[in-house]
Design a protein around this motif. Structure first.
Motif, mmCIF file in Angstrom:
data_model
loop_
_atom_site.group_PDB
_atom_site.id
_atom_site.type_symbol
_atom_site.label_atom_id
_atom_site.label_comp_id
_atom_site.label_asym_id
_atom_site.label_seq_id
_atom_site.Cartn_x
_atom_site.Cartn_y
_atom_site.Cartn_z
ATOM 1 N N ILE A 456 28.834 -5.022 2.810
ATOM 2 C CA ILE A 456 28.743 -5.874 1.634
ATOM 3 C C ILE A 456 27.693 -5.302 0.693
ATOM 4 N N GLY A 457 27.958 -5.379 -0.601
ATOM 5 C CA GLY A 457 27.040 -4.825 -1.584
ATOM 6 C C GLY A 457 25.900 -5.778 -1.911
ATOM 7 N N ILE A 458 24.774 -5.195 -2.328
ATOM 8 C CA ILE A 458 23.638 -5.973 -2.830
ATOM 9 C C ILE A 458 23.285 -5.458 -4.219
ATOM 10 N N ASN A 459 22.370 -6.130 -4.905
ATOM 11 C CA ASN A 459 22.124 -5.852 -6.320
ATOM 12 C C ASN A 459 21.366 -4.564 -6.597
ATOM 13 N N GLY A 460 20.774 -3.960 -5.600
ATOM 14 C CA GLY A 460 20.021 -2.734 -5.794
ATOM 15 C C GLY A 460 19.601 -2.147 -4.466
ATOM 16 N N PRO A 461 18.880 -1.028 -4.475
ATOM 17 C CA PRO A 461 18.488 -0.357 -3.233
ATOM 18 C C PRO A 461 17.713 -1.270 -2.292
ATOM 19 N N ALA A 462 18.100 -1.272 -1.017
ATOM 20 C CA ALA A 462 17.419 -2.090 -0.009
ATOM 21 C C ALA A 462 16.135 -1.411 0.439
ATOM 22 N N THR A 463 15.166 -2.228 0.875
ATOM 23 C CA THR A 463 13.925 -1.687 1.427
ATOM 24 C C THR A 463 13.626 -2.202 2.835
ATOM 25 N N TRP A 464 14.101 -3.409 3.178
ATOM 26 C CA TRP A 464 13.806 -3.961 4.504
ATOM 27 C C TRP A 464 14.752 -5.110 4.791
#
Length: 472
Positions: A456-464
C-alpha cells in the motif's frame, strides 16, 4: 405433520449454518492491530513530517488507512517513533533540518528545531497531538523506551559544549566528555520520565554530574559519533564511532573502529551509570575492527550488531551476535559473525519472530544499486542460538523498476511482526510504500498475501514503523 417437521428441520439447519457462517466471518475478519509509519509528505528532505496509520485485518493482513490519518508529526524529518506498552501514547522524534533545509545534521551544521512530539491514541487508532519536548543535545537520531513504559530515552549525536548553545567541539569542548570519555566531544542521552496518565514527559537529570553552578547536568554523556542504542538485560548500550571511508575500506587500527559501551540502567529512577571503565571494540568476521556499523538491536535475549562492510571474502555485510556478560560486556556467540546473503547489502534492522525460531534482517539494497531490497531469514539454533540462513532465503527480493508481488518495496527502513504473529511488514523509503507478507511459523518462509496485493502506498518516503494490538 411430516412436512411441517421436515420444514422445521430444514429451517433450523439453515439458521444454524447461517449463524456459524456469520460467526466464522466475524471471527476471521476483524482488526487485529494498528500500524503507524513515520515519514515525510514528499520526497524533498525539507518537507514536514507525517504519520500514516493503518488497520491490520486478521483474516488476510490487509492494510486499510485509518480515518483521520496521516497527521503532521510535529516537526521536520521524523526519524523514530515509540509506542508505549498499553498503546495509549505515541512519541515521534523529529530531527529537524540543517541550515540549507536538508536532513544531514553535523556538529558544524546542526539541525534546527528538533523535538519529541507526544500523541494520544484515541478510539479507532486516531492520533491527537498533545505536547512537545526537547532533548538536551544536538542532532537527535534515536528514541527508545524501557519495557515498563516508565522512561523515554533519546540519543543525541552531539552533546553541548562549554558554550551550551553549540555542539561540543575541539574549540568548544564538553568538560564531561573530557573527564569521562577522554575526548573534547561526545554524544549524549536525554532521559525523560513518563506520566502514565497524561503521557507528559519530565526531564531526568544526571545525579552523578554537577555543573559549575551546582546544578545537576541534564544529560548523560556517551562516546562520540553515536550510531544507535538499545536496552538489553538491564543495560543501555550504545554503538558508536566514526564510519570508515567506505564499505570497502578495511579498518586495521582498533582505536579507529566502532565500539559498544554499556551503561547500567536503573529502572526505578531512570539513571545511567558506567558499568565498565573502557569501551568495547568489536570486530568483524575477519577479525578486523568494524567500520560500517548500522544498528544495535536486542532481540530474543541476544544483542545483534549489523555491519555493512564489504569484507575481503566478498560478503557484503554481516550480523554480529552476542550474549550479555558481566557488567554488560558483550560475549560473541560460538561461530561469531554471520554473513549476510551474498545478494543483499546494507542491513539496517532486524527482528526475531514471536516464537524465537527465526530472525529476519531487512536490507536496503541488493548486491548493487540496481538490485532491489530483500529480507534475509535465519534459523536460530534452539541450543546454541547460532544463526544459519533459511533455505528459502532471501525473501521479498524486488528488482528495481519491475513490478513484483514478492517485492519489499525499495529501501526498507524497518521490519516488524503484527500483534497476531501472522504477518511481517516493512515500511519503505525508496518507493513510499508499506509491504506485508504472511509468516509461516513452521518453515519461516515469508509468502504473498492472499486477497490483496500486499503493498500500500503512503504520502512520502517512510522512516520508521511501529505497531500496537490495542484497537479500542
Amino acid at each position: 405433520m411430516t412436512f411441517r417437521k421436515f420444514g422445521k428441520t430444514v429451517l433450523t439447519a439453515a439458521l444454524s449454518s447461517a449463524i456459524v457462517f456469520s460467526l466464522s466471518s466475524c471471527v476471521r475478519s476483524f482488526t487485529v492491530g494498528y500500524l503507524y509509519v513515520t515519514g515525510t509528505s514528499t520526497a524533498q528532505p525539507s518537507s514536514a513530517g507525517i504519520i500514516s496509520g493503518f488497520k491490520i485485518n486478521n483474516n488476510n493482513g490487509k492494510l486499510t488507512a485509518l480515518d483521520g490519518l496521516p497527521v503532521a508529526s510535529g516537526g521536520a524529518n521524523p526519524v523514530r517513533a515509540v509506542l508505549l506498552s498499553g498503546g495509549n501514547f505515541v512519541y515521534v522524534l523529529n530531527r529537524g533540518t540543517n541550515s540549507s533545509g536538508g536532513s544531514v545534521c553535523t556538529a558544524t551544521d546542526p539541525c534546527g528545531s528538533p523535538n519529541i512530539t507526544e500523541f494520544a491514541v484515541g478510539g479507532n487508532g486516531i492520533l491527537t497531538p498533545q505536547n512537545t519536548f526537547y532533548t538536551q543535545g544536538f542532532n537527535p537520531v534515536r528514541l527508545i523506551s524501557d519495557s515498563t513504559g516508565a522512561f523515554l530515552l533519546a540519543l543525541d549525536q552531539n552533546a553541548p559544549g562549554t558554550n551550551p548553545a553549540a555542539p561540543s567541539s575541539a574549540l568548544n569542548p564538553n568538560p564531561y566528555c573530557v573527564s569521562q570519555l577522554g575526548t573534547p566531544t561526545c554524544g549524549d542521552i536525554t532521559i525523560f520520565s513518563i506520566n502514565s496518565t497524561t503521557g507528559r514527559l519530565s526531564l531526568v537529570t544526571n545525579a552523578q554530574l554537577t555543573s559549575s553552578s551546582g546544578s545537576q547536568v541534564t544529560y548523560f554523556p556517551v562516546p562520540a559519533n553515536p550510531i544507535d542504542f538499545t536496552m538489553a538485560s538491564g543495560y543501555v548500550m550504545t554503538l558508536a564511532g566514526a564510519p570508515s571511508p567506505s564499505p570497502t575500506s578495511v579498518v586495521t587500527t582498533p582505536t579507529l573502529g566502532q565500539t559498544v559501551y554499556p551503561y547500567t540502567y536503573n529502572s526505578t529512577n531512570g539513571q545511567l551509570s558506567e558499568s565498565q571503565s573502557t569501551v568495547q571494540y568489536i570486530t568483524n568476521g575477519l577479525g578486523n575492527p568494524v567500520g560500517q556499523g548500522t544498528a544495535i538491536v536486542f532481540a530474543g535475549s541476544k544483542v545483534y550488531v549489523l555491519d555493512n562492510e564489504v569484507l575481503a571474502n566478498g560478503v557484503p555485510g554481516q550480523i554480529l551476535p552476542y550474549t550479555v556478560g558481566t557488567n554488560g560486556a558483550l560475549q560473541s556467540l560460538v561461530g561469531g559473525a554471520v554473513a549476510d546473503d551474498a545478494s543483499e547489502t546494507n542491513p539496517v534492522y532486524l527482528m526475531v519472530e514471536s516464537k524465537a525460531k527465526y530472525l529476519y534482517v531487512a536490507n536496503q539494497q541488493g548486491a548493487n544499486i540496481n538490485d532491489g531490497a530483500g529480507i534475509v531469514a535465519y534459523v536460530i539454533d534452539p541450543t546454541s542460538s547460532q544463526l544459519s540462513e533459511d533455505s528459502g532465503s532471501p525473501f521479498l527480493v524486488e528488482q528495481t523498476g519491475v513490478s513484483s508481488p514478492s517485492g519489499t518495496g525499495a529501501s526498507p527502513q524497518c521490519i516488524l511482526e503484527d500483534p497476531s504473529n501472522q504477518y511481517v511488514y516493512t515500511a519503505n523509503a525508496g518507493d513510499s510504500t508499506v509491504t506485508g507478507k504472511v509468516l509461516d511459523p513452521n518453515s519461516g518462509a515469508l509468502t504473498q498475501m492472499q486477497g490483496w496485493s500486499g503493498q500500500i502506498g503512503i504520502n512520502g518516503p517512510a522512516t520508521w514503523c511501529i505497531v500496537t494490538g490495542r484497537t479500542n
